[in-house]
Scaffold this active site. Structure first.
Site, PDB file in Angstrom:
ATOM      1  N   SER A  98       0.847  -1.192   0.000  1.00  0.00           N
ATOM      2  CA  SER A  98       0.000   0.000   0.000  1.00  0.00           C
ATOM      3  C   SER A  98       0.878   1.236   0.000  1.00  0.00           C
ATOM      4  O   SER A  98       1.971   1.226   0.584  1.00  0.00           O
ATOM      5  CB  SER A  98      -0.912   0.023   1.220  1.00  0.00           C
ATOM      6  OG  SER A  98      -1.605   1.260   1.311  1.00  0.00           O
ATOM      7  N   TYR A 119      -3.307  -0.352   9.863  1.00  0.00           N
ATOM      8  CA  TYR A 119      -3.091  -0.870   8.505  1.00  0.00           C
ATOM      9  C   TYR A 119      -1.721  -0.443   7.995  1.00  0.00           C
ATOM     10  O   TYR A 119      -0.963  -1.246   7.445  1.00  0.00           O
ATOM     11  CB  TYR A 119      -4.204  -0.339   7.614  1.00  0.00           C
ATOM     12  CG  TYR A 119      -4.109  -0.717   6.161  1.00  0.00           C
ATOM     13  CD1 TYR A 119      -4.547  -1.974   5.713  1.00  0.00           C
ATOM     14  CD2 TYR A 119      -3.641   0.183   5.211  1.00  0.00           C
ATOM     15  CE1 TYR A 119      -4.496  -2.307   4.360  1.00  0.00           C
ATOM     16  CE2 TYR A 119      -3.583  -0.138   3.868  1.00  0.00           C
ATOM     17  CZ  TYR A 119      -4.009  -1.388   3.446  1.00  0.00           C
ATOM     18  OH  TYR A 119      -3.958  -1.717   2.112  1.00  0.00           O
TER      19      TYR A 119
END
Length: 272
Positions: A146, A159
């Site tokens: 990500s 996250y």
């Protein structure tokens, strides 16, 4: 004489997190390119729908249950995929979900769950396929990272921490696998329009987007599509032997200057 044998004609692949979003799009893309694909997710019925679609288009695919937080589930998934498709040549590790919340407002159990899914789950998958790849001296392991791992975002601390640790793991794999013939890569999606996290109510999403804008992380409202990432992952997988892509980041292109003002407003993400 070539330095490396080319990829074999048949390259069985496993895609973790294939029931929706980037994983589903990747499974469809790989199958369309001739990869036999094992689709794994907890929602195996969703995977089966995709398998039916792939087979209807002449591809080869199977759906298997997979929970990356469970070691036995991961081992069973890889074993069954190998039995039905053959030795695994490609792993795409992208299982997981995003939990939005400020770090000081979420509990440690929630933080740990993100680590379990995005880091430890990816490790479970890798350790299940890498011994065979190393023995055959070929194979690709591709992890879905990500851009949050590279530039942290408010409301995504758990996250982001998991994905940042994933970068460290993949970097170590690249060093430790050097000379084995096995390639480890990571693909970093920017903001992507999937069902992951966007089921939150507007009163939760609104403040998050405002904080992103505050820190310069939401310059426009266009988001990537899952199919955009699937094509990038397939590109990494199909890179000829002799070189490999260590890391790739994909960001959504901004709307053209002069586009309607409402498309620039930071509400729900635009897909195109």
């Amino acid at each position: 004489m070539p330095r490396f044998e080319p990829h074999p004609d048949r390259r069985p692949a496993i895609v973790a997190g294939a029931s929706s979003g980037i994983g589903a799009a990747t499974a469809l893309e790989l199958a369309g390119r001739g990869f036999p694909v094992a689709l794994g997710a907890r929602r195996v019925e969703k995977c089966q729908e995709l398998v039916d679609q792939i087979r209807g288009q002449g591809g080869e695919a199977i759906a298997l249950p997979l929970d990356v937080t469970d070691t036995d589930s991961v081992k069973g998934f890889v074993h069954r995929a190998t039995e039905e498709l053959g030795d695994i040549e490609l792993l795409v590790a992208g299982a997981g979900d995003t939990f939005f919340g400020r770090l000081h407002e979420i509990d440690t159990a929630t933080f740990e769950s993100q680590i379990q899914i995005h880091l430890i789950g990816a490790n479970r998958l890798a350790t299940a396929v890498l011994p065979g790849m190393v023995e055959r001296q070929r194979g690709d392991v591709i992890f879905v990272g990500s851009d949050v791992a590279l530039r942290q975002r408010p409301h995504m601390g758990a996250y982001g921490a998991a994905k940042a640790a994933l970068v460290a793991m993949v970097t170590n794999l690249q060093m430790e696998l050097e000379g084995t013939g096995v390639r480890a890569s990571i693909v970093h999606p920017g903001p992507t329009k999937t069902g992951m996290g966007w089921s939150l109510p507007p009163e939760s999403i609104g403040p998050m987007l405002e904080d992103w804008a505050k820190w310069g992380q939401a310059r426009h409202s266009y988001f990537l599509r899952a199919a955009d990432l699937a094509r990038c992952i397939a590109f990494v997988a199909e890179t000829p032997r002799g070189g490999f892509i260590t890391s790739m980041e994909i960001q959504p292109e901004a709307p053209l200057t002069g586009a309607a003002k409402e498309r620039q407003q930071l509400k729900y993400p635009e897909e195109s």
